[in-house]
Design a protein around this motif. Structure first.
Motif, PDB file in Angstrom:
ATOM      1  N   UNK A 119     -42.044  35.970 -16.337  1.00 11.44           N
ATOM      2  CA  UNK A 119     -43.202  36.218 -15.497  1.00 11.44           C
ATOM      3  C   UNK A 119     -43.615  37.687 -15.536  1.00 11.44           C
ATOM      4  N   UNK A 120     -42.721  38.577 -15.992  1.00  9.70           N
ATOM      5  CA  UNK A 120     -43.027  40.009 -15.998  1.00  9.70           C
ATOM      6  C   UNK A 120     -43.064  40.575 -14.593  1.00  9.70           C
ATOM      7  N   UNK A 121     -42.073  40.193 -13.769  1.00 12.97           N
ATOM      8  CA  UNK A 121     -42.072  40.561 -12.352  1.00 12.97           C
ATOM      9  C   UNK A 121     -40.768  41.263 -11.989  1.00 12.97           C
ATOM     10  N   UNK A 122     -40.885  42.394 -11.279  1.00 16.24           N
ATOM     11  CA  UNK A 122     -39.726  43.084 -10.703  1.00 16.24           C
ATOM     12  C   UNK A 122     -40.054  43.337  -9.230  1.00 16.24           C
ATOM     13  N   UNK A 123     -39.264  42.731  -8.316  1.00 18.63           N
ATOM     14  CA  UNK A 123     -39.524  42.844  -6.877  1.00 18.63           C
ATOM     15  C   UNK A 123     -38.307  43.428  -6.170  1.00 18.63           C
ATOM     16  N   UNK A 157     -32.797  43.425  -5.573  1.00 16.65           N
ATOM     17  CA  UNK A 157     -33.617  43.611  -6.782  1.00 16.65           C
ATOM     18  C   UNK A 157     -33.718  42.266  -7.494  1.00 16.65           C
ATOM     19  N   UNK A 158     -34.950  41.773  -7.684  1.00 15.52           N
ATOM     20  CA  UNK A 158     -35.191  40.471  -8.324  1.00 15.52           C
ATOM     21  C   UNK A 158     -36.087  40.663  -9.548  1.00 15.52           C
ATOM     22  N   UNK A 159     -35.699  40.006 -10.660  1.00 10.62           N
ATOM     23  CA  UNK A 159     -36.473  40.093 -11.907  1.00 10.62           C
ATOM     24  C   UNK A 159     -36.738  38.681 -12.432  1.00 10.62           C
TER      25      UNK A 159
END
Length: 543
Positions: A492-496, A486-488
């Motif tokens: 950038x407003x990104x959750x991958x 889980x990467x945040x």
């Protein structure tokens, strides 16, 4: 004998009350001399009317008159003393200094300017203004040039008032003749008000200087980070292209060149911004010096005439949105896309691995927070594992705890930057992972969605993977993930989410707007084969 004689001679010209040279000397009936004001003030504050020297009393208060002969002797003594001092201390006026208007021949440096006489005087020629009662009422200021500018051009009278209506200095006749019905105040009153505003202006300038100094530090820090990013991306690019055949070396060289040129442009942009900021600081310092000098001026007219230009908002660049923070993250990806079609598959694999390596560098240590765990969940002692226990424990229903769904949060919270963690999901048939904002509802029924503060993916029935947007998005995966990353990226407003073993992206939430702390989120359901725990795994960065 000569020294004693001089001392005695000087003492006879000193008032025994103020111990200074006589001013308007008068004699009492007993023959002693005092300054007129000194003896009158002494008698005004004394119960008896007597001589301070010999203590002789007077039935009625004597009518004192200035001793003309003695007063002339005192004036000669004062002038002689002034000339002695002037001869040793006074200096010839230098360029930029105001000269005495009375001196003939060598012009001495003026000590004061008279606003009534409109003349500047050196120390010697100033003496009458200090001793003669008529001249002592004149207004003296620090020496200034162009005293004629202090006269009203229309009425040839001194400028003594300030017209608040027209924001200009006027003489005493102007209100009657040219500025009828206007609002006026004395120059000194407006001067005091403008001095207060000048201090405020000076403080604002200093604040602008400080902001620009901080901006310089921010830009320099951005350059450092940019260089680190560039070095990292170059190294990863070298690793990718080294694993390829000789035919792709041209792509490697182009990649390095692109990154280095971008960094060069970034550095040049930073240097230009710093230079511009330093120029603004220099201008602001100059303006601050002028404001400070003006704020200490006793020249009412000069301050009021100079005030508008110094308090007007300076023409400065708005630096709030200026930043030097280039991104190199997609450089390698764009370079690889240009390679020959025959290498496409291998390149994609290498890129996926490189991407995972990159985000794994933002790994953080996550542990489970027992104060948030549903009472049926069992947490390991080290806070790294959670499973369903099928038994409701008797725990305090504190505000942080989930009481309906089997959820738990991580102890660690994140309010900026990037972070990454990995969770082993091997052997589980139902789970949800992701992040949640601090203000989520933890009581009763919970609907997982970004709108409600949850960014998660999950597994249902052992084979249906979904991303929980406003509507569920079914995911088609080539393999079953055994470990999920889980990467945040907060800004950038990104959750991958990543399949760690396959080094493949599972799903990304983009365009998110984060305004609160984010916590790692875990959901564990019960049932048969789903008793295997979720395990927070250490990140292995050698994938």
């Amino acid at each position: 004998m000569s020294a004693a004689s001089n001392l005695s001679s000087e003492d006879q010209f000193l008032c025994s009350i103020c111990l200074d040279v006589f001013t308007d000397p008068v004699s009492t009936p007993c023959g002693h001399n005092f300054c007129k004001n000194c003896i009158n003030e002494h008698w005004n504050t004394s119960d008896r009317c007597q001589c301070p020297m010999c203590k002789e009393g007077f039935n009625t208060r004597p009518d004192l008159r200035v001793n003309t002969l003695f007063s002339e002797m005192v004036a000669q003594f004062r002038q002689s003393a002034q000339q002695k001092t002037s001869s040793s201390e006074q200096q010839e006026s230098k360029p930029g200094e105001v000269p005495c208007d009375v001196c003939t021949g060598t012009k001495l440096k003026a000590l004061k300017s008279c606003l009534v006489c409109l003349v500047s005087y050196c120390e010697t020629h100033l003496e009458p203004h200090l001793t003669m009662s008529g001249l002592k009422r004149h207004q003296l200021i620090d020496p200034v040039e162009n005293l004629e500018d202090r006269m009203c051009t229309k009425h040839d009278k001194p400028l003594e008032l300030f017209c608040k209506t027209d924001q200009t200095c006027v003489c005493m006749l102007c209100p009657v003749l040219d500025h009828k019905m206007h609002e006026f105040v004395p120059l000194k009153e407006e001067y005091e008000g403008k001095k207060v505003e000048l201090k405020k202006t000076e403080a604002e300038i200093q604040q602008m200087i400080q902001k620009r100094r901080l901006k310089i530090q921010e830009i320099k820090h951005s350059v450092d980070l940019s260089e680190e990013d560039a070095d990292r991306e170059i190294a990863e690019g070298v690793q990718v292209f080294t694993d390829l055949k000789e035919s792709v070396e041209r792509g490697l060289n182009e990649l390095i060149k692109t990154i280095e040129e971008k960094q060069k442009m970034t550095k040049k942009q930073a240097e230009d911004s710093i230079k511009e900021l330093e120029q603004e600081i220099s201008e602001l310092k100059k303006r601050s010096t002028e404001v400070e000098k003006l704020s200490h001026s006793e020249d009412h007219l000069h301050l009021l005439q100079s005030f508008p230009s110094l308090t007007a908002a300076p023409s400065l660049k708005d630096w709030t949105k200026v930043s030097v923070a280039p991104s190199y993250e997609e450089t390698v990806r764009r370079a690889v896309v240009q390679l020959e079609e025959t290498l496409s598959r291998e390149m994609k694999k290498l890129l996926a691995e490189a991407e995972l390596k990159r985000i794994q560098k933002f790994a953080v240590d996550v542990t489970l927070d027992p104060d948030t765990a549903h009472p049926k969940l069992i947490l390991s002692d080290d806070g790294k594992q959670v499973k369903h226990g099928n038994v409701m424990k008797n725990l305090q229903n504190n505000p942080e705890r989930f009481n309906f769904f089997n959820c738990v949060l991580g102890k660690q919270s994140f309010f900026s930057g990037r972070f990454y963690f990995e969770v082993q999901v091997k052997g589980k048939t139902v789970w949800d992972l992701g992040v949640a904002r601090e203000s989520i509802n933890r009581k009763g029924f919970i609907r997982l969605s970004p709108q409600n503060g949850y960014w998660t993916i999950g597994l249902r029935n052992g084979n249906k993977y979904k991303a929980v947007e406003d509507d569920h998005v079914l995911l088609s995966l080539k393999s079953r993930p055994q470990k999920v990353g889980v990467f945040v990226d907060y800004e950038e407003g990104l959750v991958s989410f990543y399949d760690v073993d396959a080094a493949a992206l599972i799903y990304s939430f983009t365009g998110c707007s984060f305004t609160e702390k984010l916590f790692p989120f875990f959901f564990v359901n019960y049932g048969g084969k789903n008793t295997t725990p979720l395990i927070i795994s250490p990140v292995n960065q050698t994938v």
